[in-house]
Design a protein around this motif. Structure first.
Motif: not given
Length: 372
Positions: A73, A77, A99-100
């Motif tokens: 992640r 990011s 996902r972040y």
């Protein structure tokens, strides 16, 4: 405050790991609640289904790996945060969150790294030693001690000699000479620091009060004299405790900087108040991502400035231009704002932020004085 920052940084960093370095016994009852664990974590209470009854060396290596290993992640990011302003914010607001790195966790970690870098480099390179009242005395420090409201300067003998030397120069035009003569007259009317400074670096209060009395009108009231004495005593206290004030500022600076995040979110809320599809939550996420970028970029600039001090001016200029472009693109992508309105809002946001930062700085100095 520095210990709080370290704890917050460790807590933030731990949230970026996957825990893959701890062996898991899936399919067995959870040791905490008794529910059957299907995978790595219990679906009932969330506890990791790992058995820590292992050799000490194995535990140590697993803990170290868990501390320093970051999951994907973070690497998804950071590129979006730095090179595609607003894209990660837009995706996050549209529901693509897994996902972040969570915005507040990344913001907290970035702020901790920034202030630790600032304080560490500042101590090692002596940045904080340049902010001394001693240096201000070389140019003259005005104190409102006169009952007429006119400032009474405290100056050094070196400063007076410098002004006289400039007056002796033959290159001065008449206007500059008159201005410099007025400066000398004001300085000579003031209090010379050598008259009130003791060998131990403290201010001789009796000598200071004598100097103040000599500059007060003989018809000054008791209240006016007491007010002048209090101002002089406070100025002397500031001079004697400037190192302590610096420590207080360092202690409170991170706390005041955290206050800027909700203020930035509020400013974004006002700028997009008539957009009914936007909520305060959207502005908070945007503010978190913007400040995270600022902290990370400023950390890099601090390190470069420490290595190459000659580049400091260029770094400041580049940083300001980068912030303007970043905010413009952030608003364009996150809110879908047109070019003209995005630029207008960017300028309003920058101007408002500058005013707020000045106010926060003034409050920071006031708090540092009040708590000393």
């Amino acid at each position: 405050m520095e210990h709080e920052m370290e704890a917050a940084g460790l807590a933030s960093g731990s949230g970026l790991t996957t825990g893959d370095h701890h062996p898991v016994n899936s399919g067995l009852p959870c040791a905490n609640c008794g529910a059957i664990v299907e995978d790595r974590f219990c679906t009932t209470c969330g506890q990791l289904a790992s058995d820590f009854h292992r050799p000490v060396w194995d535990l140590v290596m697993s803990s170290l790996a868990d501390t320093f290993a970051l999951d994907g992640r973070l690497w998804r990011s950071l590129p979006l945060l730095f090179f595609r302003p607003g894209r990660m914010t837009r995706n996050y607001l549209e529901g693509k969150r897994a996902r972040y790195v969570p915005p507040f966790r990344m913001f907290l970690l970035a702020s901790v790294v920034f202030f630790l870098t600032l304080f560490t480099l500042g101590d090692q390179l002596g940045w904080y030693h340049t902010f001394k009242i001693n240096d201000m005395l070389e140019e003259g420090l005005d104190l409102g001690l006169d009952e007429t409201g006119e400032p009474t300067p405290i100056v050094s003998e070196d400063r007076l000699a410098e002004i006289r030397e400039q007056l002796d120069s033959a290159d001065l035009d008449e206007e500059a000479r008159l201005e410099l003569q007025q400066t000398l007259n004001d300085a000579q009317h003031g209090i010379t620091v050598q008259r009130i400074l003791q060998d131990d670096g403290r201010i001789n209060r009796d000598a200071l009060y004598d100097e103040v009395n000599a500059r007060l009108d003989e018809n000054a009231t008791v209240e006016q004299r007491q007010q002048a004495w209090r101002a002089a005593d406070h100025a002397a206290t500031v001079y004697e405790n400037q190192d302590r004030y610096g420590a207080r500022i360092r202690e409170w600076a991170p706390r005041f900087s955290l206050m800027f995040m909700p203020i930035l979110a509020l400013m974004l809320t006002l700028l997009y108040a008539w957009h009914r599809s936007r909520y305060i939550y959207d502005h908070v996420i945007t503010a978190l991502h913007v400040q995270t970028f600022i902290y990370m970029t400023a950390t890099v600039f601090l390190v470069v400035a420490a290595v190459r001090p000659s580049m400091t001016g260029w770094l400041v200029l580049f940083g300001v231009l980068t912030l303007i472009v970043y905010l413009y693109k952030q608003l364009r992508v996150t809110y879908g704002t047109g070019r003209i309105m995005a630029m207008l809002r960017t300028l309003i946001l920058l101007f408002s932020s500058f005013i707020v930062l000045i106010i926060l700085l003034a409050l920071l100095i006031a708090v540092s004085f009040a708590l000393t």
